[in-house]
Motif scaffolding. Structure first.
Motif, PDB file in Angstrom:
ATOM      1  N   LEU A  96      -8.712  14.734  -5.562  1.00 54.82           N
ATOM      2  CA  LEU A  96      -8.818  13.674  -4.564  1.00 54.82           C
ATOM      3  C   LEU A  96      -8.415  14.245  -3.204  1.00 54.82           C
ATOM      4  O   LEU A  96      -8.907  13.855  -2.160  1.00 54.82           O
ATOM      5  N   ILE A 151      -1.694   9.550  -0.843  1.00 54.52           N
ATOM      6  CA  ILE A 151      -2.501   8.466  -0.286  1.00 54.52           C
ATOM      7  C   ILE A 151      -1.584   7.366   0.275  1.00 54.52           C
ATOM      8  O   ILE A 151      -1.830   6.836   1.353  1.00 54.52           O
ATOM      9  N   TRP A 201      -8.491   7.300 -14.738  1.00 55.90           N
ATOM     10  CA  TRP A 201      -8.063   8.587 -15.295  1.00 55.90           C
ATOM     11  C   TRP A 201      -6.746   8.504 -16.043  1.00 55.90           C
ATOM     12  O   TRP A 201      -6.517   9.224 -17.006  1.00 55.90           O
ATOM     13  N   GLN A 202      -5.884   7.624 -15.599  1.00 54.89           N
ATOM     14  CA  GLN A 202      -4.563   7.592 -16.227  1.00 54.89           C
ATOM     15  C   GLN A 202      -4.507   6.645 -17.428  1.00 54.89           C
ATOM     16  O   GLN A 202      -3.701   6.847 -18.331  1.00 54.89           O
ATOM     17  N   LYS A 214      -1.441   9.732  -5.666  1.00 54.03           N
ATOM     18  CA  LYS A 214      -1.058   8.394  -5.222  1.00 54.03           C
ATOM     19  C   LYS A 214      -0.025   8.457  -4.107  1.00 54.03           C
ATOM     20  O   LYS A 214      -0.085   7.709  -3.124  1.00 54.03           O
ATOM     21  N   LYS A 237      -6.994   1.522  -0.673  1.00 55.44           N
ATOM     22  CA  LYS A 237      -5.952   1.549  -1.693  1.00 55.44           C
ATOM     23  C   LYS A 237      -6.475   1.001  -3.021  1.00 55.44           C
ATOM     24  O   LYS A 237      -6.182   1.543  -4.090  1.00 55.44           O
ATOM     25  N   ILE A 280      -8.785   3.561  -4.667  1.00 60.55           N
ATOM     26  CA  ILE A 280      -8.011   4.684  -5.223  1.00 60.55           C
ATOM     27  C   ILE A 280      -7.244   4.220  -6.462  1.00 60.55           C
ATOM     28  O   ILE A 280      -7.172   4.919  -7.472  1.00 60.55           O
ATOM     29  N   GLN A 326      -1.516   5.851   3.986  1.00 58.12           N
ATOM     30  CA  GLN A 326      -1.633   4.422   4.273  1.00 58.12           C
ATOM     31  C   GLN A 326      -0.480   3.955   5.152  1.00 58.12           C
ATOM     32  O   GLN A 326      -0.659   3.158   6.073  1.00 58.12           O
ATOM     33  N   HIS A 357      -1.931  12.687 -10.905  1.00 57.46           N
ATOM     34  CA  HIS A 357      -2.376  11.417 -10.348  1.00 57.46           C
ATOM     35  C   HIS A 357      -1.260  10.728  -9.546  1.00 57.46           C
ATOM     36  O   HIS A 357      -1.504  10.095  -8.532  1.00 57.46           O
ATOM     37  N   LEU A 403     -16.110  11.121  -3.094  1.00 57.90           N
ATOM     38  CA  LEU A 403     -15.570  10.129  -4.026  1.00 57.90           C
ATOM     39  C   LEU A 403     -16.672   9.253  -4.596  1.00 57.90           C
ATOM     40  O   LEU A 403     -16.442   8.430  -5.459  1.00 57.90           O
ATOM     41  N   ARG A 416      -9.515   4.183  -9.347  1.00 52.57           N
ATOM     42  CA  ARG A 416      -9.724   5.564  -9.793  1.00 52.57           C
ATOM     43  C   ARG A 416      -8.537   6.042 -10.648  1.00 52.57           C
ATOM     44  O   ARG A 416      -8.722   6.632 -11.721  1.00 52.57           O
ATOM     45  N   GLN A 417      -7.328   5.772 -10.165  1.00 50.73           N
ATOM     46  CA  GLN A 417      -6.140   6.205 -10.892  1.00 50.73           C
ATOM     47  C   GLN A 417      -6.078   5.545 -12.266  1.00 50.73           C
ATOM     48  O   GLN A 417      -5.732   6.180 -13.262  1.00 50.73           O
ATOM     49  N   GLU A 440       0.707   3.255 -10.356  1.00 50.64           N
ATOM     50  CA  GLU A 440      -0.398   3.825  -9.581  1.00 50.64           C
ATOM     51  C   GLU A 440      -1.560   2.835  -9.460  1.00 50.64           C
ATOM     52  O   GLU A 440      -2.415   2.982  -8.593  1.00 50.64           O
ATOM     53  N   ASN A 450     -11.965  18.229  -9.497  1.00 43.00           N
ATOM     54  CA  ASN A 450     -12.047  16.788  -9.252  1.00 43.00           C
ATOM     55  C   ASN A 450     -10.896  16.289  -8.386  1.00 43.00           C
ATOM     56  O   ASN A 450     -10.331  15.226  -8.590  1.00 43.00           O
ATOM     57  N   VAL A 471     -17.906  11.252 -11.708  1.00 50.23           N
ATOM     58  CA  VAL A 471     -17.218  12.355 -12.363  1.00 50.23           C
ATOM     59  C   VAL A 471     -17.385  12.182 -13.857  1.00 50.23           C
ATOM     60  O   VAL A 471     -17.023  11.154 -14.425  1.00 50.23           O
ATOM     61  N   GLU A 529       0.813  -1.206   0.000  1.00 46.12           N
ATOM     62  CA  GLU A 529       0.000   0.000   0.000  1.00 46.12           C
ATOM     63  C   GLU A 529       0.860   1.277   0.000  1.00 46.12           C
ATOM     64  O   GLU A 529       0.377   2.357  -0.327  1.00 46.12           O
TER      65      GLU A 529
END
Lengths: 410, 410, 410, 410
Positions: free
Chosen positions: A385, A212, D219-220, A209, D209, D212, A216, A205, D390, D215-216, D178, A383, D394, A178
């Motif tokens: 995070l 986050i 978008w990526q 990451k 984790k 997220i 974690q 992004h 979240l 999500r990454q 990511e 948008n 979006v 993580e």
């Protein structure tokens, strides 16, 4: 004459290249070599057995990332002179030189009220004298006095090479996936605008990451309740030792520089105390705990024996303070069980709190550079995070006390 | 009542599961926890800064591989009872319990003439008494007395879980990719034929890779000349300390169990000496070296200071012995430079040899099981990579001596 | 104007940076983009499902390693001009541009008797014309005509970037850890002596590991018997299609450039055939096989259906040729079972051989540079792993034939 | 008779074990083998060159995770019978069997209005008939009719093995770190409460984790603007082909089952159309695009040529819709430049939107099991990372149009 080059294997980053005489001089110095004997993550190896890596290893890793970062910035035509490049590399190598035994866990305990960064500065100054001023620029960058703030931000800031390395490294050695960050991508996205370190838009992004992952690591590792228990036990052992220390007690003196900090030390960091401090490392503490596990004082020997054998105090963690009645009851029960005075029971049953903030809105920001040249704080982009809620510090409260019966501990 | 289960993060193997009360009792025992304070690779971290992992970590890792191996064999319908399964797991957890400070580097130095395996056995026996015989079968398997030899071979043999783990682990923590082995594939290929551990034909290449990886680790890591230098310096420091040790010398006594092994110890492993031995770990030695770096004896303080600060003796390695004249000349030069007697100079200038064999033809073989049911030694198969030439022991000779001037050391 | 820079994610090497207009022009070119549609490992994904990576990906990866290698050599003060640097990078990008559908598996089948390297050269020349001579130096280096042989050796030699990349990449995508090489360490050890590419002494073990890894990949992957079966089936499908091809057979024509190579192609690589060749990729073949699985010719449709659905011929592999009687018997059995003529049965039952040499003693050597400046072939150093025995080519013989009944195929 | 066991190398998860005849039958089936020819990530390899892995590989990977999950649950004494275990494994193997060429990118285009899950069901039913009802339970679990909902949730739910595998796999093959999730830890934390799949409290951070990471990846990677461009070009190519398709146009017909879906197909999935659908894969589309790049219709040939050679339309992405005037102006400019009608220009200039939600509050929740036995939705726990914000979908808006001039495309 060809430059001497040395390559060091790093399981985290691959190969680290050392290629300047000043870098060699720093690394060879006993003050730097001392970091080899200080674990990066203090007691975390009681939960994550792989987490025994050292401050020296971290310093080398952060140095490596600095080399990468500087290369990227230069490739993007950011002017960085050879002197600045060398100085910022020296600064990151030395950024943790002031850490004492068990790093953060014992900060403020052994040397009361002195932050490790101010010790780092004092030690750098001592080394600078020895090196005839070769570290002048290094020190200016380290202290933030130099005219190009982005160089300082590479050492100390939201996206500095210190954090980038310790997150990667701690994640690697604990095996906590993580915490893995995409540091290589962040490095590729670094840029400089108006002398400030910024991140290109495409890197948003990866930065999210990173934040986050940090969060974690805090909850899963650094503030793991068993790690808290072990580190607070360590703190209480040292407090007790200080309290009952007399030079004539052969069961407590260690015949090592550590004695000085329990006895004669007056709280001032002068030539003598700095020199003695630089002789300390984790071994002194670990040796002491083994010795003290035989001490007649049952508070000292109890905590020491338990810590030595990983029979840790139970630690409870919650988001609101523990009730006074609950604490009182626990203390009474333990005092009676172990036959302790009211003062003594505070070594076996104690409370505290711990805080983590994912992202600090405030003076230390992460700035995003948009294609149109604009710069914006990461928390203010569309948008996001990283919003308000992640910027609020999260406080957790803990209580530690002996278990009803010894149970499994690894 | 549901089984208590505990999961440990291991960066090398992922998650390690502990799920039996006896396993918990072993792991909780102070004798096992002691392994937490003994580095797996002794001084190798002087060359590979990541190599600070512990014997405890290795024991847990080898235990994990044993769990995998047993599962594979049971999936292949090899009869293994619950008792045998538990016992072989206990045995691998305990296989290195007899290691002292700095593992192999100091074996035979502190406790002269006693191999760590015989210490392991004595400690297991002591624990077995404490556990009321719960380790009876464990000990039978460990000592090779049990009727199913393959269980012993999983603990000690050419393809045992010990080697499988230490190669993977040492490779991981050093970052030396040359040592990475495909242990998961080898585990999948394990089988049993006539009560002997064998490898299925399809696993030949993985076993070859394993043997080559081991060879590479020997030459690149374990027998790296700088590692040799550091470990032999350590040996000579302890030898000197033993030589000049007197209990009244406050600069040499440590007020720790280590003193006993320099003084009163008579070479017999009895109840008392075993108990004291089990209190020792790397910290005692590292603490001692720091202390001795201030000792009036210039041999002891010289070696200690150098080792402490990683100002190591230069080490030359070659395939034939060094010539007597060359050694003599070196000794004379150093004796004169440091003002040493003929006896003393042997602490600063010394020679020795070191051996490695990639594959031992002999009683300890790797057996390949062919599809037709035949079993053959790996060295005898067609197109073998592991041939005669790799079975010849390779001896290398070293000489260590102080450098002309201190140079770079990391 | 700032340089345009583009970064490509590569799971094998991390980030690949493209930063010169000529590199962009090459990568954008339809001839280069075509490599996106050609699998690097032909039919290997029938055994290793991850092995579907492309020639384009390999070309980019080899380019990346070239960037690293050139940087290392320049850091060691080897003179490499900007023109040479760009040219050697272009050359590695283009080194496989002449590959046709299914790479090596179909080489010499579609375009009989023409090696892919000579097609690469022809295509480079065509592109060079289009680019007004910008690839002149690239072509000189590629063909070995340029005065600095080490530049050519980086593209084609025992330790070239091609091999370094394909071993890493193929190992990564197959998941065969036996093939992992320490390419980063080898790159760090590259040097140039007398205009020849050499490896520093300290890199010997890494090179040994590299050669062994290559050997393992050959036996475990490239020459895996199931891969051989699939690739030889593909070859026999194309042979049969060529044999029975007539333009009026609507069940065989594809209405694509592939038809040309079955029909009118006269074996000469001229403007027209080169242009048509550059329109081919794996899709044409895979599309054809699906179509031909419905063809009235039972040889063509049989092989095509089987290959399509991975119902592969059984393949036996051994170190000596199969006996004539055994082959004859097999053929008779199959001919009778499938009602085939003597000629036709050769499509279902066939034999062949395959060779691999770990290290070729001969004109293409790996040279080791010793500290004293001497250069020696790796096979001649003391205690060499790479000895005579590993230099002997190993030939294996295979036979393929339909299984008695369809069995598991993944 | 010993069970037949087969082991498949997977670079993502290690070794995958197949050990039941029904599993072999599924994997051997042409319908399953077809997934070998369908890329998991459609056009994503135009941005991430490694992303060429297949649906077959994903299905095997998800199956492997299912084996791990079932083992964990059984270790925690959740009752799962042998029949259920086999059925849930078959179900995950088959969960994507209904995917057509280019997976999601072309869903609803080739076979209008039919979701791939309903195709999966139809195909499973056809296979079930062939297997004499061996998939009855599999189908009940797949459709959610079976009495133990947690088995269905392992196949389709917020934490199903499908997502767990595709995130890991897509992250692995793209090289986008990511997206790496700690799936092994989540698997260890799975439990069942009241027949619902839940996650133990200690797994909260790993689940966060995971969300997220997802999500990454959206978008990526999945919604990367260049990927959108390529996939929408593909959609428009097929639309145009359908529009102008006539069987007599030899430049458009492919002489393959694809023709049927452009021509005679009436929208109903019956025996014939299902059978033809199961003959389609990525190759048909890629072959068609090459052919159509030569078609006289300049819309079809233009888009096809561009897509073939990766000369992609420019794609802009923003959080609010593009203004009508802007779109109109773009269209006029392009219509005039390429001499297109008002209808035709819609193939070159088009807009759309795309949506992603990190966590859906609603019927499909992630339930956390606390130590006290309580179950709570992850969004409602204290200090939740996964909050209201979240959970809001979006939406992003895109416009695609030809670039002013061809620029770099990799």
């Amino acid at each position: 004459m060809p430059t001497v080059r040395k390559i060091i294997n790093d399981p985290v980053h691959g190969f680290i290249t050392i290629n300047h005489p000043l870098l060699f001089k720093i690394i060879e110095h006993p003050y730097f070599q001392r970091l080899r004997r200080i674990k990066q993550m203090a007691m975390a190896s009681y939960v994550y057995p792989g987490a025994v890596h050292t401050r020296l290893h971290h310093a080398l890793g952060a140095y490596h990332l600095m080399c990468c970062a500087v290369k990227e910035l230069k490739d993007k035509d950011i002017p960085i002179s050879q002197e600045e490049e060398l100085a910022v590399k020296c600064a990151i190598l030395l950024h943790d030189i002031g850490h004492g035994p068990f790093s953060h866990a014992l900060e403020h305990i052994l040397v009361e009220g002195v932050h490790h960064e101010s010790l780092s500065l004092k030690i750098m100054q001592a080394m600078n004298e020895e090196f005839n001023g070769a570290l002048d620029l290094t020190i200016d960058i380290f202290t933030g006095k130099y005219a190009k703030p982005f160089l300082h931000q590479l050492i100390s800031g939201q996206l500095d090479m210190d954090r980038m390395d310790y997150l990667s490294r701690d994640s690697f050695f604990t095996g906590v996936s993580e915490g893995v960050i995409g540091y290589d991508r962040i490095l590729k996205m670094l840029a400089v605008k108006d002398n400030q370190l910024v991140v290109e838009e495409k890197g948003v992004h990866s930065v999210e990451k990173f934040l986050i992952a940090r969060r974690q690591m805090y909850w899963q590792v650094y503030l793991h309740k068993t790690v808290i228990s072990a580190e607070k036990m360590l703190v209480h052992i040292l407090k007790r030792a200080k309290e009952i220390f007399v030079e004539t007690d052969k069961n407590i003196v260690l015949h090592s520089p550590l004695d000085y900090f329990f006895g004669k030390f007056d709280g001032k960091i002068d030539f003598k105390s700095l020199n003695l401090f630089c002789q300390l490392d984790d071994n002194d503490i670990e040796f002491a705990i083994k010795k003290w596990s035989q001490h007649p004082d049952s508070v000292l020997s109890g905590l020491s024996t338990w810590l030595l054998n990983r029979a840790l105090l139970k630690c409870k963690l919650q988001t609101h303070p523990f009730e006074e009645d609950y604490i009182k009851e626990k203390k009474e029960k333990i005092a009676s069980k172990f036959n302790l005075t009211k003062e003594e029971v505070g070594y076996f049953v104690f409370t505290g709190d711990t805080t983590n903030t994912t992202y600090q809105l405030g003076d230390e920001n992460i700035l995003i550079l948009f294609k149109n040249g604009q710069v914006q704080d990461i928390s203010s982009i569309e948008n996001a995070l990283i919003q308000q809620t992640l910027s609020t510090p999260v406080k957790k409260f803990y209580i530690c006390f002996p278990k009803g019966q010894t149970t499994v501990n690894i």
